[in-house]
Design a protein around this motif. Sequence first.
Motif, PDB file in Angstrom:
ATOM      1  N   PHE A  27       0.842  -1.187   0.000  1.00  0.00           N
ATOM      2  CA  PHE A  27       0.000   0.000   0.000  1.00  0.00           C
ATOM      3  C   PHE A  27       0.882   1.244   0.000  1.00  0.00           C
ATOM      4  O   PHE A  27       1.970   1.241   0.571  1.00  0.00           O
ATOM      5  N   THR A  74      -3.366   0.367  -3.644  1.00  0.00           N
ATOM      6  CA  THR A  74      -2.671  -0.918  -3.632  1.00  0.00           C
ATOM      7  C   THR A  74      -1.879  -1.054  -4.928  1.00  0.00           C
ATOM      8  O   THR A  74      -2.452  -0.958  -6.022  1.00  0.00           O
ATOM      9  N   VAL A 128     -11.261  -1.573   6.769  1.00  0.00           N
ATOM     10  CA  VAL A 128     -10.069  -1.973   6.015  1.00  0.00           C
ATOM     11  C   VAL A 128      -8.948  -0.961   6.236  1.00  0.00           C
ATOM     12  O   VAL A 128      -7.796  -1.326   6.508  1.00  0.00           O
ATOM     13  N   LEU A 131      -7.705  -0.896   9.957  1.00  0.00           N
ATOM     14  CA  LEU A 131      -6.791  -1.989  10.301  1.00  0.00           C
ATOM     15  C   LEU A 131      -5.354  -1.698   9.884  1.00  0.00           C
ATOM     16  O   LEU A 131      -4.423  -2.334  10.342  1.00  0.00           O
ATOM     17  N   ARG A 132      -5.193  -0.727   8.955  1.00  0.00           N
ATOM     18  CA  ARG A 132      -3.829  -0.392   8.522  1.00  0.00           C
ATOM     19  C   ARG A 132      -3.111   0.519   9.512  1.00  0.00           C
ATOM     20  O   ARG A 132      -1.924   0.799   9.342  1.00  0.00           O
ATOM     21  N   ARG A 136      -3.220  -1.003  15.276  1.00  0.00           N
ATOM     22  CA  ARG A 136      -4.098  -2.147  14.984  1.00  0.00           C
ATOM     23  C   ARG A 136      -3.273  -3.291  14.387  1.00  0.00           C
ATOM     24  O   ARG A 136      -3.470  -4.450  14.727  1.00  0.00           O
ATOM     25  N   ARG A 137      -2.360  -2.993  13.484  1.00  0.00           N
ATOM     26  CA  ARG A 137      -1.535  -4.043  12.880  1.00  0.00           C
ATOM     27  C   ARG A 137      -0.692  -4.728  13.950  1.00  0.00           C
ATOM     28  O   ARG A 137      -0.571  -5.957  13.982  1.00  0.00           O
TER      29      ARG A 137
ATOM     30  N   ILE B 200     -11.351  -8.616   4.102  1.00  0.00           N
ATOM     31  CA  ILE B 200     -11.022  -7.333   4.722  1.00  0.00           C
ATOM     32  C   ILE B 200      -9.613  -7.394   5.317  1.00  0.00           C
ATOM     33  O   ILE B 200      -8.804  -6.488   5.151  1.00  0.00           O
ATOM     34  N   CYS B 204      -5.050  -5.534   4.732  1.00  0.00           N
ATOM     35  CA  CYS B 204      -4.056  -4.973   5.632  1.00  0.00           C
ATOM     36  C   CYS B 204      -2.901  -5.934   5.844  1.00  0.00           C
ATOM     37  O   CYS B 204      -1.747  -5.559   5.803  1.00  0.00           O
ATOM     38  N   PHE B 205      -3.228  -7.205   6.092  1.00  0.00           N
ATOM     39  CA  PHE B 205      -2.184  -8.160   6.471  1.00  0.00           C
ATOM     40  C   PHE B 205      -1.702  -9.042   5.318  1.00  0.00           C
ATOM     41  O   PHE B 205      -0.788  -9.838   5.496  1.00  0.00           O
TER      42      PHE B 205
END
Lengths: 304, 304
Positions: A27, A74, A128, A131-132, A136-137, B200, B204-205
Motif C-alpha cells: 500500500f 494498492t 479496512v 486496520l492499517r 491495529r496491525r 477485509i 491490511c495483512f
Amino acid sequence: MGRLKITHSSASITPALEGTKVTVGGFVKSIRDLGGIRFFVLYDMEGELQVTASKATTRPEVFTKIGSLTPESTVVVEGRVKVAEQAPGGVEIVPERIEVLSQAVVPLPLDPSGRIKSTLETRLGARVLDLRHPVRRAIFKIRHITLDAIRKFLSSNGFLEVHTPKIVATATESGAALFPVAYFEREAFLSQSPQLYKEILTGCFQKVFEIGPIFRAEEFNTPKHLNETISVDIEAAFADYEEVMQLLEKLIAAVFQEVGERAREELKIVGVKLSTPKIPFERLTYREALELLEKKGVKVPWGE
Amino acid sequence: MGRLKITHSSASITPALEGTKVTVGGFVKSIRDLGGIRFFVLYDMEGELQVTASKATTRPEVFTKIGSLTPESTVVVEGRVKVAEQAPGGVEIVPERIEVLSQAVVPLPLDPSGRIKSTLETRLGARVLDLRHPVRRAIFKIRHITLDAIRKFLSSNGFLEVHTPKIVATATESGAALFPVAYFEREAFLSQSPQLYKEILTGCFQKVFEIGPIFRAEEFNTPKHLNETISVDIEAAFADYEEVMQLLEKLIAAVFQEVGERAREELKIVGVKLSTPKIPFERLTYREALELLEKKGVKVPWGE
C-alpha cells in the motif's frame, strides 16, 4: 489480479540484493514530488520500502503513474534494488513497471496513520483502512504470537489440542445466558464453554486444551465484555487446584517471555512494556481479596 | 481428588530410573492374578506401564486393592521403578500405595480395546470409554499434530492467524443454508465461512488464515458431511489461482511429511501409510475431470 508476481516482501530486501530485479506489493504510504524526482513509500505486512524514480531515467509512463498515485492505493512495483543510505532500511527500489491494483479515492474516510483521530463509527465504517493503523496491525501480530506461545507451552507440557462442538443441546454452566439456535426442527444453543466436552476428553487424554469461540448472551453494559470471544481453556485430569495454579503461572510467565522477545517492535508501537512476572505469583485468600477491595473503597458482600 | 500427586507419565519411566520412587496415574487396562503375584497394566495418554505386586513383599492393603481392581478404573500408583525384561518397555512399578479415583462398574457398556465391536449408538452412549479405544486415541493425536503442522507451515510462509466472528448478520456465500440465531431482539446467523472477514483482513495483512468452526444448515444425507466442522481457511492478497494452488500443494506435502514423522506410531494404529505427495500435483482441467468421471460411469452435466 496483477500480471506482476510478487517476489519479495519489504523486509526481505536488503543492500545485499543491490542491482537485483524484484517485485514488491503493498500500500502507498506517502508520496513526494520534487519535479525531477518522484518517490513514494510502499508498506506491506513486514515493513516499508522507498520507491524512487528520476524523470531522466524512468520510462515516462511509469513516472506519470507515480504522479497520479493516491495514499493507501494498492500497488505492485517491479524494479531494481539500489543501495540508498538516506532511505529507510538503506535501500530503495528504482521502478521499471508499476501496476495499480486499486486506486484509493481521496480524501480517505479516515487517516490510517492515526495522526487525525476518528470516531469509532467512522473506524468501523472503513475498517479496512482502520486496520492499517500501526497500532491495529501490531495488535494482530501480538495476538498471533501470543496464541502461538500458548500452544507451544501447552503442547510441550503434554496437552492435546481439541475442538468441541459450538452448537449444543443444553447449558454447561448454570447462570450463563445462552443464544438460542434454530437447529432444523429443534432448539439448540451456542456453547458458552467447552466444559462438559473437556471433562469427557480428560477421561481419555488427561490433558486437553481448546482455543476457540465461546458465546454469552448477557446484555453487558461495559466495553470490556463481549458476547462472542475466543477463549483459551484447559482441563487436566489428576490435577488439584494447586497444580492448576502452578501450571497457569508457568503458562503466563512463558507467554510474557516469548511475546516480549518475538513482538519487541509491535510492543513498542502499542506502547506496552512487558516484564515477565516472577513465579510463584502472590496468593490471596478470598477473604484477603475482599478486604483489599474494601480498603480501596469497594465493598463486595461475602459470596457475591 | 487424589492425595497422591503424579510425578511421571508412563513414557517417561525408563530403566535409568531403577529404584526411584515415582507416582503414575491412568486407567487399568488388564489385570492378572497368579495367586502370589498380582499385576496389572496401567495406561495413560503416552503409553503403558506394568504394575507388579508380590504377596510376600507388598503391604496387604495394597495387594488386596489390586485384587479388587476392575478394567478401566482410574488409579494413581506410587511405587518404585524396577527393571523387568519381560514387561513392556523393560520396566515395571512395584507398588507401595494405590489410590482408586474411580472404580469402573463391570461389565463395561463397551469394550474399549475394540476386540468386541459396538454399535454407534452404544459408542456414543459411553463416549468416555469409546474414546479410550486405541484407534480413537490415535485419531485425536494425529489431528493435533496435523493442526500444528498446518500452523507451522502457514506461519513460516508469512501468514497471520486470525479469528473472525461466528455470529454474523448475513450469508457470505450464496446458496449455503444458514442456522438462525436469536441475537437479543434481532435475527443473526452462524457463519458458514470466514470469507468476508478474511478479505477485509488481507487488505491490511496480505496473508491470513483461520482454523475454526463453520456451520452449514444443509440437511445432508451422507455420513461424510457435518453441519458443524472445523475449517482451515487461508486468504492471500496479490495471489492468483496458480500461486494459491502452489501454496496448497506445498502445504499438503509439508503436513504429510511432518505427520508421517511425528505420528508414526499413531498411523500404524489406524492402519494408514502416508507417503508424501510429489509436487506439482497432476492438474486436470474441468473438462478433463468430467471426462474422467464419465469413463468411470458417473455422468455430471457441465456446470453442475
